[in-house]
Design a protein around this motif. Structure first.
Motif, PDB file in Angstrom:
ATOM      1  N   TYR A  32       0.868  -1.186   0.000  1.00  0.00           N
ATOM      2  CA  TYR A  32       0.000   0.000   0.000  1.00  0.00           C
ATOM      3  C   TYR A  32       0.892   1.218   0.000  1.00  0.00           C
ATOM      4  O   TYR A  32       1.812   1.315   0.827  1.00  0.00           O
ATOM      5  CB  TYR A  32      -0.899  -0.029   1.244  1.00  0.00           C
ATOM      6  N   TYR A  36       0.839  11.747   1.057  1.00  0.00           N
ATOM      7  CA  TYR A  36       0.251  12.699   1.981  1.00  0.00           C
ATOM      8  C   TYR A  36       0.702  14.110   1.621  1.00  0.00           C
ATOM      9  O   TYR A  36       1.837  14.327   1.158  1.00  0.00           O
ATOM     10  CB  TYR A  36       0.668  12.369   3.429  1.00  0.00           C
ATOM     11  N   ASN A  99      -0.315  -1.703  10.651  1.00  0.00           N
ATOM     12  CA  ASN A  99      -0.520  -0.376  10.055  1.00  0.00           C
ATOM     13  C   ASN A  99       0.677   0.538  10.259  1.00  0.00           C
ATOM     14  O   ASN A  99       0.520   1.749  10.409  1.00  0.00           O
ATOM     15  CB  ASN A  99      -1.781   0.275  10.642  1.00  0.00           C
ATOM     16  N   PHE A 101       3.527   2.648   8.976  1.00  0.00           N
ATOM     17  CA  PHE A 101       3.878   3.314   7.740  1.00  0.00           C
ATOM     18  C   PHE A 101       5.317   3.798   7.788  1.00  0.00           C
ATOM     19  O   PHE A 101       5.781   4.304   8.803  1.00  0.00           O
ATOM     20  CB  PHE A 101       2.954   4.511   7.488  1.00  0.00           C
TER      21      PHE A 101
ATOM     22  N   SER B  94      -6.420   5.919  13.070  1.00  0.00           N
ATOM     23  CA  SER B  94      -6.927   5.176  11.920  1.00  0.00           C
ATOM     24  C   SER B  94      -8.104   4.333  12.399  1.00  0.00           C
ATOM     25  O   SER B  94      -8.192   4.016  13.594  1.00  0.00           O
ATOM     26  CB  SER B  94      -5.851   4.294  11.283  1.00  0.00           C
ATOM     27  N   LEU B  97      -6.411  -1.336  13.037  1.00  0.00           N
ATOM     28  CA  LEU B  97      -5.029  -1.701  12.736  1.00  0.00           C
ATOM     29  C   LEU B  97      -4.833  -1.999  11.254  1.00  0.00           C
ATOM     30  O   LEU B  97      -3.711  -2.023  10.765  1.00  0.00           O
ATOM     31  CB  LEU B  97      -4.616  -2.919  13.559  1.00  0.00           C
ATOM     32  N   THR B  98      -5.940  -2.251  10.551  1.00  0.00           N
ATOM     33  CA  THR B  98      -5.828  -2.486   9.111  1.00  0.00           C
ATOM     34  C   THR B  98      -6.456  -1.359   8.319  1.00  0.00           C
ATOM     35  O   THR B  98      -6.743  -1.496   7.136  1.00  0.00           O
ATOM     36  CB  THR B  98      -6.505  -3.819   8.742  1.00  0.00           C
ATOM     37  N   GLY B  99      -6.715  -0.225   8.978  1.00  0.00           N
ATOM     38  CA  GLY B  99      -7.416   0.882   8.350  1.00  0.00           C
ATOM     39  C   GLY B  99      -6.710   1.519   7.179  1.00  0.00           C
ATOM     40  O   GLY B  99      -7.352   2.069   6.306  1.00  0.00           O
ATOM     41  N   ARG B 100      -5.414   1.469   7.118  1.00  0.00           N
ATOM     42  CA  ARG B 100      -4.557   1.931   6.020  1.00  0.00           C
ATOM     43  C   ARG B 100      -4.608   3.426   5.765  1.00  0.00           C
ATOM     44  O   ARG B 100      -3.944   3.929   4.875  1.00  0.00           O
ATOM     45  CB  ARG B 100      -4.846   1.216   4.694  1.00  0.00           C
ATOM     46  N   VAL B 101      -5.428   4.194   6.458  1.00  0.00           N
ATOM     47  CA  VAL B 101      -5.446   5.652   6.298  1.00  0.00           C
ATOM     48  C   VAL B 101      -5.180   6.280   7.649  1.00  0.00           C
ATOM     49  O   VAL B 101      -5.799   5.904   8.650  1.00  0.00           O
ATOM     50  CB  VAL B 101      -6.807   6.165   5.766  1.00  0.00           C
ATOM     51  N   LEU B 102      -4.265   7.226   7.676  1.00  0.00           N
ATOM     52  CA  LEU B 102      -3.947   7.938   8.902  1.00  0.00           C
ATOM     53  C   LEU B 102      -4.565   9.326   8.860  1.00  0.00           C
ATOM     54  O   LEU B 102      -4.472  10.028   7.847  1.00  0.00           O
ATOM     55  CB  LEU B 102      -2.427   8.070   9.063  1.00  0.00           C
TER      56      LEU B 102
END
Lengths: 113, 113
Positions: A32, A36, A99, A101, B94, B97-102
């Protein structure tokens, strides 16, 4: 070591021009790749993201190009506007890694009127 | 109606002092994070919590202690502040834990004199 390498550090583009920011990664487990956008005094905000099963994703004037074999991805801003002046960060994460990054070092974009 | 809010926005203090930064999110998210942005704009994760449980604890000095009283709040306490702690600290959340968007707060600029 830096997991995601970003270039250039800064970029000046004329209004209406194309802004291109590049990122490279080594970890093939990454699945992924978001970009940003951060304005001064603000936190980063998600702009656009891509998964490695596609080579390109477009949202309005913003396009991500993804080259899986080269382990590179880039952000293209078409018809750049002064309002696009901000710092842009690429990032990468892998499923199952809580998660977490990894961010690039950022590119400060200045769009001249 | 700010989604992720953190206080204070600016914190200026002397070496050796203890300080805290507070963060709250009203998005109903399960996962919260602390990121550190250094003077070169490099963003690095420090901690993450999921439903009040510590998930990620990067190689951060023990002087940094996060606390999550409930899933909407994540505070950061720093003991014996050092010059090298000067940075911008961002809280983020997010969906999971698997949300992938911060979703980031606006940051706390910490200056240690």
């Amino acid at each position: 070591q830096q997991q995601v390498k970003q270039s250039p550090q800064s970029l000046i583009v004329q209004k209406g021009g194309i802004s291109i920011i590049n990122c490279a990664y080594e970890n093939t487990a990454f699945d992924y790749f978001p970009w940003y956008q951060q304005f001064p005094g603000k936190g980063p905000a998600l702009l656009i993201a891509i998964r490695p099963d596609v080579s390109e994703k477009k949202e309005g004037r913003f396009t991500i190009s993804f080259n899986k074999s080269a382990k590179q991805f880039s952000l293209h801003i078409m018809d750049s506007q002064p309002g696009d002046s901000a710092t842009y960060f690429c990032a990468a994460s892998s499923v199952g890694n809580f998660n977490k990054f990894y961010f690039g070092s950022g590119t400060k974009l200045n769009v001249k009127p | 109606d700010t989604a992720v809010s953190q206080t204070p926005k600016y914190l200026v203090t002397q070496m050796g002092n203890d300080k805290s930064i507070k963060c709250e999110q009203n998005l109903g998210h399960d996962t919260m994070y602390w990121y550190k942005q250094d003077s070169k704009k490099f963003l690095k994760i420090m901690f993450s919590y999921n439903n009040k449980e510590l998930i990620i604890n990067e190689t951060v000095p023990n002087r940094f202690s996060p606390k999550s009283p409930d899933k909407a709040h994540l505070n950061l306490h720093i003991n014996s502040l050092e010059l090298g702690d000067s940075a911008v600290y961002f809280c983020a959340s997010s969906p999971s834990l698997t949300g992938r968007v911060l979703f980031f707060g606006s940051g706390t600029q910490l200056s240690v004199l």
